[in-house]
Enzyme design. Sequence first.
Site, PDB file in Angstrom:
ATOM      1  N   GLU A   1       0.835  -1.211   0.000  1.00 21.36           N
ATOM      2  CA  GLU A   1       0.000   0.000   0.000  1.00 21.36           C
ATOM      3  C   GLU A   1       0.865   1.254   0.000  1.00 21.36           C
ATOM      4  OE1 GLU A   1      -3.421   1.974   2.934  1.00 21.36           O
ATOM      5  OE2 GLU A   1      -1.795   0.761   3.788  1.00 21.36           O
TER       6      GLU A   1
ATOM      7  N   LYS B   1      -9.884   2.065  -1.715  1.00 21.86           N
ATOM      8  CA  LYS B   1      -9.975   1.552  -0.347  1.00 21.86           C
ATOM      9  C   LYS B   1     -11.261   2.028   0.333  1.00 21.86           C
ATOM     10  CE  LYS B   1      -7.139   1.474   3.890  1.00 21.86           C
ATOM     11  NZ  LYS B   1      -5.897   2.020   4.484  1.00 21.86           N
TER      12      LYS B   1
ATOM     13  N   CYS C   1      -4.960  -2.883   3.575  1.00 22.90           N
ATOM     14  CA  CYS C   1      -4.569  -2.563   4.948  1.00 22.90           C
ATOM     15  C   CYS C   1      -5.723  -2.623   5.953  1.00 22.90           C
ATOM     16  CB  CYS C   1      -3.879  -1.197   4.970  1.00 22.90           C
ATOM     17  SG  CYS C   1      -2.779  -0.954   6.405  1.00 22.90           S
TER      18      CYS C   1
END
Length: 259
Positions: A40, A111, A146
């Site tokens: 990421e 995300k 994440c």
Amino acid sequence: MRASLIQIAVTDGESVASRRSRAAELVREQGDSDLVVLPELWTVGAFAYEQFETEAEPLDGPTYEAMSKAARDAGVWLHAGSVVERAGDGSLYNTALVLSPAGELAATYRKIHRFGFDQGEAVLMSAGDSLTTVALPEQTLGLATCYDLRFPELFRGLVDAGATTMVVSAGWPARRREHWTLLNRARAVEDQSYVLACATAGTHAGVEQSGHSLVVDPWGEVLAEAGPGETVLTVDLDPAKVAETREQFPALKDRTLGR
């Protein structure tokens, strides 16, 4: 299927351009793999909030250009980690890019769960609203980034969309490394999927990164795990093992909630 996870180090002393060039060279070295994964926000650092605005780029920006050429040169599918995407309306997103062996943009994932508890990424970036899967010749990838790892309902949605291998790119802090390992194994066990979890190494913005990228099989066994420093983790996967696991222990068929 052979997968390589590039656990690149993100430090404050290296320019984004230099790191981009280094990452491209590391990708080119993985020509024996089918799939290559980067972490990421490896261009700027997941905690380097003050750089998000200045380093934001469009989907076809310099990171895409460099990674497209690298994927094409190596002839691999490339999950190029994520970039700070600047959308047409000026909004920023933490966006993952997946490139085909021809260097074409095959998929993007914005995300959904932004980290920061009303600080940092949570206020600087907009949230995505769509799950993303990518069909490879032997596996279907489900994409997560994440903090998404803490939300199992996202992974259930990816299973329902046909995912057999979860790819998690992250900039995970070292102080919560035990959670990193635990949660990746949990997602593999409960979704009976491979999990390819690629994290950054190094220290940036005062935050030491966990490293310890890992590959977990559908039974929750850790097939390979990196240490804390920059490295490439390469593992051979058996695409048939997901279907075999789900047939031998058909827990997913007993789901009654959230369907």
